[in-house]
Design a protein around this motif. Structure first.
Motif, short mmCIF file in Angstrom:
data_model
loop_
_atom_site.label_atom_id
_atom_site.label_comp_id
_atom_site.label_asym_id
_atom_site.label_seq_id
_atom_site.Cartn_x
_atom_site.Cartn_y
_atom_site.Cartn_z
N THR B 485 -9.17 -10.94 6.93
CA THR B 485 -10.38 -11.69 6.61
C THR B 485 -10.14 -13.13 7.03
O THR B 485 -9.09 -13.69 6.73
N ASN B 486 -11.07 -13.68 7.77
CA ASN B 486 -10.92 -15.06 8.25
C ASN B 486 -9.55 -15.36 8.83
O ASN B 486 -8.94 -16.38 8.52
N GLY B 487 -9.06 -14.46 9.62
CA GLY B 487 -7.78 -14.72 10.29
C GLY B 487 -6.54 -14.48 9.45
O GLY B 487 -5.43 -14.55 9.95
N LYS B 488 -6.70 -14.21 8.15
CA LYS B 488 -5.54 -13.87 7.32
C LYS B 488 -5.39 -12.36 7.33
O LYS B 488 -6.37 -11.63 7.23
N THR B 489 -4.15 -11.90 7.42
CA THR B 489 -3.96 -10.45 7.43
C THR B 489 -3.03 -10.02 6.30
O THR B 489 -2.22 -10.81 5.82
N TRP B 490 -3.18 -8.78 5.89
CA TRP B 490 -2.25 -8.21 4.91
C TRP B 490 -2.09 -6.72 5.20
O TRP B 490 -2.95 -6.12 5.84
N SER B 491 -0.96 -6.16 4.76
CA SER B 491 -0.63 -4.79 5.12
C SER B 491 -0.29 -3.95 3.91
O SER B 491 0.36 -4.42 2.98
N THR B 492 -0.72 -2.69 3.96
CA THR B 492 -0.49 -1.79 2.84
C THR B 492 0.01 -0.44 3.36
O THR B 492 -0.14 -0.13 4.54
N VAL B 493 0.58 0.34 2.48
CA VAL B 493 1.26 1.57 2.89
C VAL B 493 0.87 2.73 1.99
O VAL B 493 0.55 2.54 0.81
N GLY B 494 0.90 3.93 2.55
CA GLY B 494 0.74 5.15 1.76
C GLY B 494 1.65 6.23 2.34
O GLY B 494 1.88 6.26 3.55
N VAL B 495 2.17 7.10 1.49
CA VAL B 495 3.06 8.17 1.94
C VAL B 495 2.66 9.47 1.27
O VAL B 495 2.40 9.50 0.07
N SER B 496 2.58 10.53 2.05
CA SER B 496 2.28 11.84 1.49
C SER B 496 2.54 12.90 2.56
O SER B 496 2.62 12.59 3.75
N GLU B 497 2.65 14.16 2.13
CA GLU B 497 2.67 15.23 3.12
C GLU B 497 1.29 15.40 3.72
O GLU B 497 1.11 15.99 4.77
N ASN B 498 0.28 14.91 3.01
CA ASN B 498 -1.10 15.03 3.45
C ASN B 498 -1.56 13.70 4.02
O ASN B 498 -1.60 12.69 3.32
N ILE B 499 -1.91 13.70 5.27
CA ILE B 499 -2.26 12.44 5.93
C ILE B 499 -3.49 11.79 5.29
O ILE B 499 -3.62 10.56 5.27
N ILE B 500 -4.37 12.60 4.75
CA ILE B 500 -5.57 12.07 4.09
C ILE B 500 -5.16 11.28 2.85
O ILE B 500 -5.63 10.17 2.62
N GLU B 501 -4.26 11.87 2.08
CA GLU B 501 -3.80 11.21 0.86
C GLU B 501 -3.05 9.92 1.19
O GLU B 501 -3.26 8.88 0.55
N ALA B 502 -2.19 9.96 2.20
CA ALA B 502 -1.44 8.76 2.59
C ALA B 502 -2.39 7.66 3.03
O ALA B 502 -2.24 6.50 2.66
#
Lengths: 527, 527
Positions: B485-502
């Protein structure tokens, strides 16, 4: 000039973070190393764990052509008499012809780690070596942290070597234990040592500075005749010196003799064998033995490579049992396609008018994000389909996948598939751990009735690559699937903005390829 | 002494079999290299493909602190005048301050690949360099296959260098193009050349013999002042010389100055960053920057290592931004967690009793495949939730995604989401190009009514990595999402055997993080 090879894959190599060999694994590898022409095989540290002791019991019953099995251990402890030292006892109990015994040569370690005096340490080395010699062992003395020790106090480090030498050690191995020595420094130190002692010298290098192979070769060029290392450079931290790089460099380029000439061509096979047993994927980029070591990309120079391979390759890939590969890349040109087709056993030369059309199609697909470099089976299917030589084994009417997450936070994936074979429709459903797994299961269920042989193939690798990541969740993805049957593997690809569709393409190609090869009554080729 | 670094990750590195950079990827990497202190960044070969030309157009609008962008190309073709040669024209059209132009120096190649006379080749070098100099470019001359050429006919190879020198080339780069030269030979040749020419010399080494790092260092020790290589050694076949090994060896051990001293500690971060962008898994065993580079195994030495780490490590891991790992110890986490928390602005020091619990949770999650290095926003949320400082902005009751492919081969993805905010339920549905995109859209639709500011954030990157690839379609996946947003970035993660859940985990974390920062009335921090 001859160089003696000492392999420590089974001892130092097994210190790799992700390696855990069973006793059987070790016996298998030992035989491969023996056949290959390795002179010494260090099997383990019998004093450190019962599994290693079991290996030495079992290995006694085995016959080796050339190799000597070596047990590893430390010099005696300061407070024990050599006769009663449990580590020395374990070394003898291993009942090997040769033993490798390590001692300290760096004062810092003598005083801080062992906490003994300098003189005590010299006595420990002398007594341990002498006692093992008295018991008829060939004794390989490993001078631990030798280069750090020499830089710190050369006189003391040399005194340690001389203690081992005077006690009868057969080889003095200079160890760069923490892998930190630069090649230039190491070469200079080896040179000095070579002038000062009469015994044969060895080198034991670690790869923490990315220099283990260079350091081993520099040591040989400065007088060392015994080289320690591991297959594929396996070992603690950044690994040990990689024998699979040292051997061809020394033997094919520098005129040394390490193993019988006729065995050099087994190099790629032994590298892959040990990586399989270790359950580690060998990097494609591994020098000499990796899948990409002789891979050529880029249409413009491929025709030159084909004409004069020695002008682009440092050695002939066949010499180390590897092979040349031409990668189909977005620079795809006619000579690439012709070479690749003949490699795949497809006759395109007699079908020249189709070539422009095939190139056009490939370029379009590559532009869309397909990559055939790692998915040659999809490429083969594509060319066969364009040549109308592909027998249609099944038609898919469609699928449906439901992913559901409820209030209890549980997630379910279910797929239904409709497939038609010989006019007969099969409508099946399956659940999976995720949408692609569910689809895979449902598809197999639908086809197995018609093609029971599908049971024999399995998916062994699944990779997802987001191509234009910046488009975030509407980005295009490329899915690569590797499948195998009886040790043969093949790879297929799918591309779409929808990961389900991309996976579907790669999945169906995988099964189509398997059925095509099977019904040609031809063995499956490794892609 | 100073050494100039020339990075070719974006050109030679992109020739790696499995690397395919987008123009945006290249711009991101270029900025990281600039911040790190690299002097020259070779961006591509504008004459060879339109994607590279696009990069040069875009990069012109960007500002760099120190680095010069370099365009790469060959000398003119024999049959063209230099003014009309399309490759030379493309080099100038790239509008970079510096250009890198390669010419042949091995007679075999001159006669067999170029099929021109020796004199013609010398003219081509001289005219190309002179013309580029006349147009105000800094000219880096790459002497292709120089070492093979020198061994074959030293006089001719030298004549080629002198042709470039006399035409005004700023640097003469000796290339070991096929990577076959042994360190000892290479050092000798560099020494001879250094005596015979006045111009600054460079080295460009490939790793086919597992010697690229050693060869680059040996070249520097024999007079070279300009070193070419790539991050992580990416490159065709077995790769190029790895700058991540060369820099610390030269700067921390041999007393050369390559980059600002304070930047050496960014080495591990840049190595991991480029590996993430390349979507290649960095080997744990990579020297200096790999996860296992400073990992200690084997119980007996651990206490000694902890007492006197410098007696077991060739450098302090912190110097290159890496860290010591003790594989069996659970002492590892505390200081890291405290350090990281204070970095994130979270006060944990005053909340000491929670630390063991947080460490335990993090370890479990890392064991499951979570990685917070590239997803610090998820880490921050996690710690806040454990400290019960996270305000709950929404509750999700569940979702459902349907993917359907019909007989017409069309694929549809539709998602429905049920979310509750302040006791009010919102049930929405949306279609997307794939299941994750549909889910993203439906989720935003459900929340936007309560939080219209969500409109301001967007997802800018989406990465999928299969963790245990060998489990094929039932493998675990890690999804990384970058938002901005407005040039600021942030990153998040998810892990699962199911790609939808991750994907769901990473998506909801992304929105939660945005709302949390927004409602703290604090500007968003870049993760």
């Amino acid at each position: 000039m001859n160089v003696t090879l000492f392999d420590t894959t089974l001892r130092d190599g097994s210190q790799s973070e992700n390696i855990s060999f069973s006793v059987e694994d070790k016996l298998h590898i030992a035989h491969k190393l023996d056949e290959f022409g390795i002179h010494y095989i260090e099997g383990g540290w019998p004093g450190s764990n019962p599994k290693d002791m079991l290996f030495f019991q079992k290995v006694r019953e085995e016959k080796f052509r050339h190799a000597r099995i070596v047990a590893f251990g430390s010099t005696k402890h300061a407070r024990n008499s050599v006769e009663k030292d449990p580590n020395i006892k374990a070394l003898l109990d291993a009942q090997t012809q040769a033993v490798s015994v390590f001692g300290k040569t760096w004062i810092y370690h003598v005083e801080q780690a062992l906490r003994v005096t300098r003189k005590q340490n010299l006595d420990m080395i002398r007594e341990s070596v002498a006692y093992l010699k008295k018991h008829g062992r060939e004794v390989i003395f490993d001078a631990e942290h030798f280069f750090d020790g020499f830089k710190d106090n050369a006189d003391y480090a040399m005194a340690c070597l001389k203690a081992a030498e005077s006690a009868g050690a057969d080889v003095l191995v200079l160890c760069d234990t923490n892998g930190g020595t630069l090649t230039h420094d190491l070469a200079g130190i080896v040179k000095s040592v070579h002038k000062a002692v009469k015994s044969p010298l060895g080198i034991h290098a670690h790869n923490d500075s990315d220099l283990a192979v260079a350091n081993s070769i520099a040591a040989v060029m400065n007088g060392v005749v015994h080289v320690q290392g591991t297959i594929n450079g396996y070992g603690e931290r950044c690994g040990n010196a990689n024998l699979c790089s040292i051997i061809p460099n020394l033997q094919l380029k520098a005129g040394y003799r390490c193993i019988p000439d006729e065995n050099i061509s087994k190099l790629t096979a032994i590298s892959h064998y040990v990586s399989e047993i270790s359950n580690l994927i060998l990097n494609n980029t591994t020098p000499f033995t990796g899948k990409s070591a002789f891979a050529h990309k880029g249409g413009i120079h491929v025709s030159a490579v084909m004409r004069k391979p020695d002008s682009y390759e440092h050695i002939q890939p066949e010499k180390v049992g590897n092979k040349r590969r031409v990668l189909i890349s977005d620079l795809a040109g006619k000579s690439n396609i012709l070479f690749k087709s003949s490699e795949l056993g497809l006759d395109l030369a007699s079908d020249k008018e189709r070539i422009p059309e095939i190139i056009k199609q490939l370029k379009e697909m590559e532009h869309e994000g397909y990559e055939f470099e790692a998915a040659e089976s999809s490429l083969e299917l594509l060319i066969k389909r364009m040549k109308q030589e592909y027998p249609n084994f099944f038609t898919l009417q469609g699928f449906r996948i439901l992913n559901e997450k409820d209030e209890n936070n549980e997630i379910r994936s279910e797929a239904t598939v409709r497939a038609v074979v010989d006019g007969q429709e099969e409508h099946t459903a399956a659940e999976g751990v995720g949408p692609v797994n569910a689809l895979d299961k449902a598809l197999r269920k639908a086809l197995i009735k018609f093609y029971p042989e599908i049971e024999e193939m399995k998916l062994t690798d699944y990779k997802v690559r987001v191509i234009n990541a910046r488009a975030a969740t509407s980005a295009k993805v490329r899915v690569l699937i590797e499948s195998s049957t009886n040790g043969k593997t093949w790879s297929t690809v799918g591309v779409s903005e929808n990961i389900i569709e991309a996976s579907w393409q790669a999945l169906t190609d995988s099964i189509s390829y398997f059925l095509m090869k099977r019904h040609q009554h031809k063995p499956l080729e490794t892609s």
